[in-house]
Design a protein around this motif. Structure first.
Motif, short mmCIF file in Angstrom:
data_model
loop_
_atom_site.label_atom_id
_atom_site.label_comp_id
_atom_site.label_asym_id
_atom_site.label_seq_id
_atom_site.Cartn_x
_atom_site.Cartn_y
_atom_site.Cartn_z
N UNK A 83 3.73 -1.19 -11.75
CA UNK A 83 4.29 -1.89 -10.58
C UNK A 83 3.29 -2.88 -10.00
N UNK A 84 2.10 -2.37 -9.66
CA UNK A 84 1.04 -3.21 -9.11
C UNK A 84 -0.31 -2.62 -9.48
N UNK A 85 -1.32 -3.41 -9.36
CA UNK A 85 -2.67 -2.88 -9.41
C UNK A 85 -2.99 -2.23 -8.07
N UNK A 86 -3.97 -1.34 -8.06
CA UNK A 86 -4.40 -0.72 -6.82
C UNK A 86 -5.90 -0.98 -6.68
N UNK A 87 -6.21 -2.04 -5.93
CA UNK A 87 -7.60 -2.43 -5.74
C UNK A 87 -8.14 -2.04 -4.36
N UNK A 88 -7.21 -1.89 -3.40
CA UNK A 88 -7.63 -1.49 -2.06
C UNK A 88 -6.45 -0.91 -1.30
N UNK A 89 -6.74 0.03 -0.41
CA UNK A 89 -5.68 0.63 0.40
C UNK A 89 -6.26 1.22 1.67
N UNK A 90 -5.40 1.34 2.68
CA UNK A 90 -5.78 1.92 3.96
C UNK A 90 -5.53 3.42 3.90
N UNK A 91 -6.54 4.20 4.26
CA UNK A 91 -6.40 5.65 4.28
C UNK A 91 -5.68 6.09 5.55
N UNK A 92 -4.67 6.91 5.38
CA UNK A 92 -3.90 7.39 6.53
C UNK A 92 -4.74 8.23 7.47
N UNK A 93 -5.64 9.01 6.92
CA UNK A 93 -6.37 9.99 7.74
C UNK A 93 -7.38 9.37 8.69
N UNK A 94 -7.87 8.16 8.35
CA UNK A 94 -8.87 7.56 9.24
C UNK A 94 -8.68 6.07 9.51
N UNK A 95 -7.68 5.45 8.88
CA UNK A 95 -7.39 4.05 9.14
C UNK A 95 -8.35 3.07 8.50
N UNK A 96 -9.21 3.54 7.60
CA UNK A 96 -10.19 2.66 6.97
C UNK A 96 -9.69 2.13 5.63
N UNK A 97 -10.02 0.89 5.35
CA UNK A 97 -9.69 0.29 4.06
C UNK A 97 -10.76 0.70 3.05
N UNK A 98 -10.31 1.18 1.88
CA UNK A 98 -11.26 1.52 0.82
C UNK A 98 -10.96 0.70 -0.42
N UNK A 99 -11.96 0.42 -1.21
CA UNK A 99 -11.79 -0.24 -2.49
C UNK A 99 -11.50 0.80 -3.56
#
Length: 318
Positions: free
Chosen positions: A247-263
Motif C-alpha cells: 500500500x505504502x512505505x512506512x518511513x515515519x509515523x506518530x506514536x499514539x502513546x506519546x505523540x512523537x514522530x519516529x523514523x
C-alpha cells in the motif's frame, strides 16, 4: 442515531467549525485538517464505533464521550498536515459533523478548502516535539470500559451488525483461552538473536510481495519477538505464505502513546492487512494497519503473481 449503510453528507467547514472548542475538538476529539477535503461529500456509514482501543500510555479499551462516533467507509488520514505521518489511521466522525441523506445523491466533487476561521482552531502540534491528532487525543476523547461494559458493548455490536453471533462468541472465548494458554506456554513469536538482521528491498506502492513463512521470520527476531524494535505480533502469523500488494512505505509515523514522530526503516504497509483484534476481549473495530519489515517479505516476480491477491483474513476463517 445513524445506522450501518446510511448515506451521510459531511457538513460544511463553517458548520463543523461551530461545533469545535478552542483546540478544534468536540468532546475531546479533534477535527483534523486532513478531514476538510471530505466536507460536502457523501459517504456510507460503515460502522458505529461502540468502543476503541487506546494506547496511551498503555493499551486499554474505551468508549467515546457521548458515544456518537462513526466510521465512514474506509476513510483514513493522509497525514498531509502532520508532516506526512504514514500510519493511515481510520478517521473518527462525530455525528454532529454529519447529516443524513435520504435520497440517492451523487457525491459532490466541489473542491473545499480550510477557511481562516477553522484554520485558526485546528491544531496539529502541542509543541515542537509533540503532535496533536485524533490518535494522540483518544485518551481525552474517551472513557475506559470495565469488563462488564465490554461484554455489554459486544452485545450492542451484534445488535447493530458490527459482528454476527459467532464472531462475538469468538471475541469472548479466544481472548480468555489465550490468557489461559499463555500461563502454560508463551505463544508470542520469539527468536534467539541478540542483534537482528536487516534487508533492504526498497519496496514501492503497488508491488506484490509474499509474507515469508513463520520459520523464516523467527530467524529475524530477538528474544522479545522484535526486529530492530518492531514486534512481529501473534495475529500476524495468519498472513504467512500469502501474497499482498504494498500500500505504502512506512518511513515515519506518530506514536499514539506519546505523540512523537519516529523514523521507521525498511518497512511497509500492505493493502488490506489490518489488526483484527482477534485476541482483544470484546474486540476493537479500528483496523489499524500492521507494520511489516522488508526482511519478513519477499518480492514476487510479475509472472509469478497469483491471479487473486490475498485480502486480510476474515474473522470467520480464523
Amino acid at each position: 442515531m445513524l445506522k450501518l449503510n446510511d448515506l451521510v453528507k459531511v457538513k460544511s467547514i463553517s458548520e463543523i467549525a461551530s461545533t469545535l472548542d478552542f483546540s478544534g475538538c468536540l468532546n475531546g476529539l479533534p477535527f483534523m485538517p486532513e478531514m476538510a477535503e471530505y466536507a460536502g461529500k457523501i459517504f456510507r456509514v460503515s460502522l458505529k464505533v461502540e468502543k476503541t482501543c487506546v494506547d496511551n500510555p498503555t493499551m486499554y479499551m474505551a468508549e467515546f464521550k457521548k458515544n456518537d462516533v462513526y466510521f465512514l467507509e474506509d476513510l483514513r488520514c493522509s497525514g498531509k498536515f502532520h508532516d506526512s505521518c504514514q500510519r493511515g489511521c481510520r478517521i473518527f466522525w462525530k455525528e454532529s459533523w454529519l447529516e443524513k441523506v435520504n435520497d440517492e445523491i451523487f457525491e459532490s466533487h466541489q473542491k473545499t478548502s480550510l477557511s481562516d476561521d477553522i484554520n485558526l482552531k485546528l491544531k496539529v502540534k502541542k509543541d515542537e516535539e509533540i503532535y496533536f491528532c485524533q490518535s494522540t487525543e483518544l485518551r481525552n476523547a474517551t472513557k475506559p470500559l470495565s469488563a462488564k461494559e465490554k461484554i455489554f458493548k459486544l452485545f450492542k455490536d451484534v445488535k447493530i451488525g458490527t459482528y454476527n453471533f459467532f464472531e462475538a462468541l469468538k471475541l469472548l472465548i479466544l481472548p480468555l483461552s489465550r490468557k489461559f494458554i499463555k500461563k502454560i506456554k508463551d505463544q508470542h513469536p520469539r527468536g534467539e538473536l541478540t542483534k537482528t538482521p536487516v534487508e533492504v528491498l526498497n519496496l514501492q506502492p503497488g508491488e506484490i510481495v509474499e509474507v515469508r513463512s513463520i520459520e523464516e521470520i523467527l530467524q529475524t527476531l530477538d528474544k522479545k519477538g522484535k526486529n530492530k524494535g518492531l514486534s512481529f505480533e501473534p495475529d500476524m502469523k495468519i498472513f504467512c505464505r500469502k501474497q499482498f500488494k504494498v500500500r505504502t512505505r512506512l518511513d515515519q509515523m506518530i506514536l499514539e502513546r506519546n505523540g512523537k514522530m519516529i523514523e521507521v526503516q525498511n518497512s511497509v504497509i500492505l493493502e488490506g492487512v489490518t489488526c483484527e483484534c482477534f485476541f482483544t476481549f470484546g474486540g476493537c473495530p479500528r483496523r489499524e494497519f500492521q507494520y511489516w519489515r522488508e526482511i519478513w517479505l519477499k518480492r514476487v516476480p510479475v509472472n509469478k503473481e497469483e491471479t487473486t491477491i490475498n485480502k486480510s483474513k476474515s474473522f470467520a476463517e480464523f
